[in-house]
Design a protein around this motif. Structure first.
Motif, mmCIF file in Angstrom:
data_model
loop_
_atom_site.group_PDB
_atom_site.id
_atom_site.type_symbol
_atom_site.label_atom_id
_atom_site.label_comp_id
_atom_site.label_asym_id
_atom_site.label_seq_id
_atom_site.Cartn_x
_atom_site.Cartn_y
_atom_site.Cartn_z
ATOM 1 N N THR A 81 39.435 37.762 34.711
ATOM 2 C CA THR A 81 38.413 36.772 35.042
ATOM 3 C C THR A 81 37.525 37.299 36.170
ATOM 4 O O THR A 81 37.834 38.321 36.798
ATOM 5 C CB THR A 81 39.058 35.448 35.462
ATOM 6 O OG1 THR A 81 39.847 35.673 36.648
ATOM 7 C CG2 THR A 81 39.974 34.917 34.358
ATOM 8 N N LYS A 82 36.461 36.576 36.451
ATOM 9 C CA LYS A 82 35.519 37.012 37.490
ATOM 10 C C LYS A 82 36.149 37.016 38.871
ATOM 11 O O LYS A 82 35.712 37.765 39.753
ATOM 12 C CB LYS A 82 34.286 36.111 37.462
ATOM 13 C CG LYS A 82 33.439 36.294 36.206
ATOM 14 C CD LYS A 82 32.217 35.411 36.227
ATOM 15 C CE LYS A 82 31.376 35.610 34.966
ATOM 16 N NZ LYS A 82 30.173 34.736 34.958
ATOM 17 N N ASP A 83 37.171 36.176 39.064
ATOM 18 C CA ASP A 83 37.837 36.161 40.373
ATOM 19 C C ASP A 83 39.039 37.101 40.425
ATOM 20 O O ASP A 83 39.857 37.032 41.347
ATOM 21 C CB ASP A 83 38.259 34.745 40.747
ATOM 22 C CG ASP A 83 39.169 34.111 39.714
ATOM 23 O OD1 ASP A 83 39.474 34.771 38.700
ATOM 24 O OD2 ASP A 83 39.563 32.938 39.899
ATOM 25 N N GLY A 84 39.166 37.983 39.402
ATOM 26 C CA GLY A 84 40.178 39.035 39.441
ATOM 27 C C GLY A 84 41.533 38.674 38.866
ATOM 28 O O GLY A 84 42.454 39.500 38.903
ATOM 29 N N LYS A 85 41.695 37.479 38.308
ATOM 30 C CA LYS A 85 42.977 37.099 37.713
ATOM 31 C C LYS A 85 43.140 37.770 36.347
ATOM 32 O O LYS A 85 42.188 37.843 35.566
ATOM 33 C CB LYS A 85 43.068 35.585 37.560
ATOM 34 C CG LYS A 85 43.117 34.848 38.895
ATOM 35 C CD LYS A 85 43.219 33.339 38.688
ATOM 36 C CE LYS A 85 43.284 32.628 40.032
ATOM 37 N NZ LYS A 85 43.344 31.147 39.858
ATOM 38 N N LYS A 86 44.346 38.246 36.070
ATOM 39 C CA LYS A 86 44.592 38.983 34.831
ATOM 40 C C LYS A 86 45.468 38.169 33.881
ATOM 41 O O LYS A 86 46.340 37.407 34.315
ATOM 42 C CB LYS A 86 45.264 40.332 35.140
ATOM 43 C CG LYS A 86 44.375 41.294 35.905
ATOM 44 C CD LYS A 86 45.094 42.589 36.189
ATOM 45 C CE LYS A 86 44.163 43.621 36.812
ATOM 46 N NZ LYS A 86 43.596 43.170 38.092
ATOM 47 N N GLY A 87 45.217 38.357 32.603
ATOM 48 C CA GLY A 87 45.986 37.666 31.572
ATOM 49 C C GLY A 87 46.114 38.543 30.333
ATOM 50 O O GLY A 87 45.686 39.706 30.314
#
Length: 345
Positions: free
Chosen positions: A118-124
Motif C-alpha cells: 500500500t502507499k503507506d508501506g503495508k505489505k500483503g
C-alpha cells in the motif's frame, strides 16, 4: 511465538528450480493449495491422495488429468491477473521467487503468487486466479470460493502479514474480473494451523492414512487408483463385524432405489406414450410450435449422430491392423461391488 514478532524463513529460491524439484520441496511440507484438501472441501483431490503424494506413494493406475489445461491457463495468465489487479487498485504488485516456511511450524510452506504494498508501506498477499464464465457467480455479491480463503489465510500465517487479496479473471475484458479483500483472523488461523499440524504429524509423519471425508465419488476414484488390481486366485476374505451396519444400510438403500427406479420407469413409459402422436405429427420436421388456450409450446426433435465401433469390428481391427489397435485402443479394468444377504444354516 507471539504474532507480529516473527519472520518467515526461506526454504529455497524458486527461480531456477525445475518443476520436479519444486514439487519435491512442496512434498516436504504443506502448501497453500493443500489446505482445502485437508479440510475436505477440494473439488479435485482427497486428503488420502495428498497423504500418498507427501509420502511419494505412486498409484497403481493413473487417472487421466482432465484439469491440466485449466491448471496451465491459470499459470500462464497469472501475470495478466496481477497486471489487471494493479491497474484496478493502484497498488504496487511484485513477485518474490522464494518458497518460505513458518519458523514455528516449518511444515507450513508458502510459494506466494504476488505480494502487494500500500502507499503507506503495508505489505500483503495477492493470490491470482482464473476461472471460466460459468463459474462467475462464485464471485458475485462480494463472494469468493472458500478454498481460496483457506489458501490465503495459510499464506498470511506463514508470512506474518495482516491482509490479502484474491483476484480472479474469467473473461477477456476488465469487467470479467473481481478481487476480494481478506483481513487476518487469528482465531481462524489457529484452527488452520491445528488442522495442518494434525495432518502432518499424526498422518504423514506417523504414516497413518487419513479417513475419507469427501464426496463418495472422489473417495471411490482414489481407491480405484491406489488399490491393487483384482487377484482372482485369492481365497474368500472374512470381513470385520464392524462393517455389518454398512452392509445392512447398503441393502436397504438398494431396495429403496429399486422401488424408486420402478416408479421412474412407469413415468418414463407414460411420457413415451404421450409423445407418440407428437412425434408422428412432426414427421421429418425438426422444430415446431403450438399455440392454444393462451399458451405457447416449442417442440424440438433434432437428430443426434454418434460414432461407434462394434465389438466384432474392434476384434477384426486387433487381428488385421494390430499396430493401429495398439496405438489407439486402451484397455481398462473395473470392478463391480455386489452385496447379498445369505441364509445362515
Amino acid at each position: 511465538m507471539p504474532r507480529g514478532t516473527y519472520k518467515p524463513e526461506v526454504v529455497v529460491e524458486t527461480d531456477k528450480l525445475t518443476e520436479e524439484e519444486w514439487l519435491e520441496y512442496r512434498r516436504g511440507g504443506i502448501g497453500g493449495s493443500d489446505v482445502s484438501i485437508i479440510y475436505g472441501v477440494s473439488h479435485f483431490r482427497t486428503c488420502r491422495e495428498l497423504y500418498y503424494d507427501k509420502l511419494k506413494i505412486k498409484p497403481y493406475r493413473e487417472e487421466e488429468d482432465t484439469t491440466w489445461l485449466q491448471k496451465k491457463m491459470g499459470h500462464v495468465l497469472e501475470e495478466l491477473v496481477a497486471e489487471v489487479f494493479a491497474k484496478r487498485t493502484g497498488l504496487k504488485v511484485y513477485e518474490v521467487k522464494k518458497m518460505f516456511c513458518h519458523p514455528l511450524y516449518p511444515f507450513m510452506r508458502a510459494d506466494v503468487d504476488r505480494f502487494v504494498e500500500t502507499k503507506d508501506g503495508k505489505k500483503g498477499v495477492l493470490e491470482c486466479k482464473t476461472t471460466n464464465w460459468q463459474n462467475r457467480d462464485a464471485w458475485a455479491d462480494e463472494k469468493y470460493p472458500y478454498q481460496y480463503e483457506l489458501q490465503v489465510r495459510h499464506y498470511l500465517a506463514v508470512m506474518n502479514l495482516d491482509f490479502a487479496y484474491i483476484a480472479c479473471l474469467w473473461g477477456n475484458n476488465e469487467n470479467d474480473f473481481a478481487y476480494r479483500y481478506i483481513e487476518r483472523d487469528n482465531e481462524f488461523e489457529d484452527e488452520i494451523i491445528e488442522m495442518e499440524r494434525s495432518f502432518w504429524e499424526e498422518n504423514v509423519q506417523k504414516k497413518i492414512e487419513p479417513p475419507f471425508v469427501e464426496r463418495p465419488d472422489m473417495a471411490l476414484k482414489c481407491l480405484k487408483m491406489y488399490l491393487e488390481g483384482a487377484d482372482t486366485s485369492l481365497s474368500r476374505k472374512s470381513m470385520p463385524a464392524g462393517l455389518q451396519s454398512n452392509l445392512e444400510q447398503y441393502l436397504a438403500l438398494r431396495e429403496a432405489k429399486s422401488k424408486a427406479e420402478k416408479e421412474v420407469k412407469r413415468l418414463e413409459d407414460e411420457m413415451k406414450r404421450l409423445s407418440i402422436p407428437v412425434i408422428e405429427e412432426m414427421g421429418a420436421c425438426c422444430e415446431s410450435e403450438l399455440a392454444a388456450a393462451g399458451k405457447k409450446y416449442y417442440i424440438s426433435y433434432k437428430p443426434r449422430k454418434a460414432v461407434r465401433i462394434k465389438k466384432e469390428n474392434l476384434e477384426k481391427l486387433a487381428v488385421h491392423h494390430k499396430a493401429i489397435y495398439d496405438e489407439y485402443v486402451s484397455e481398462s479394468e473395473s470392478r463391480t461391488l455386489s452385496i447379498k444377504e445369505m441364509r445362515v444354516s
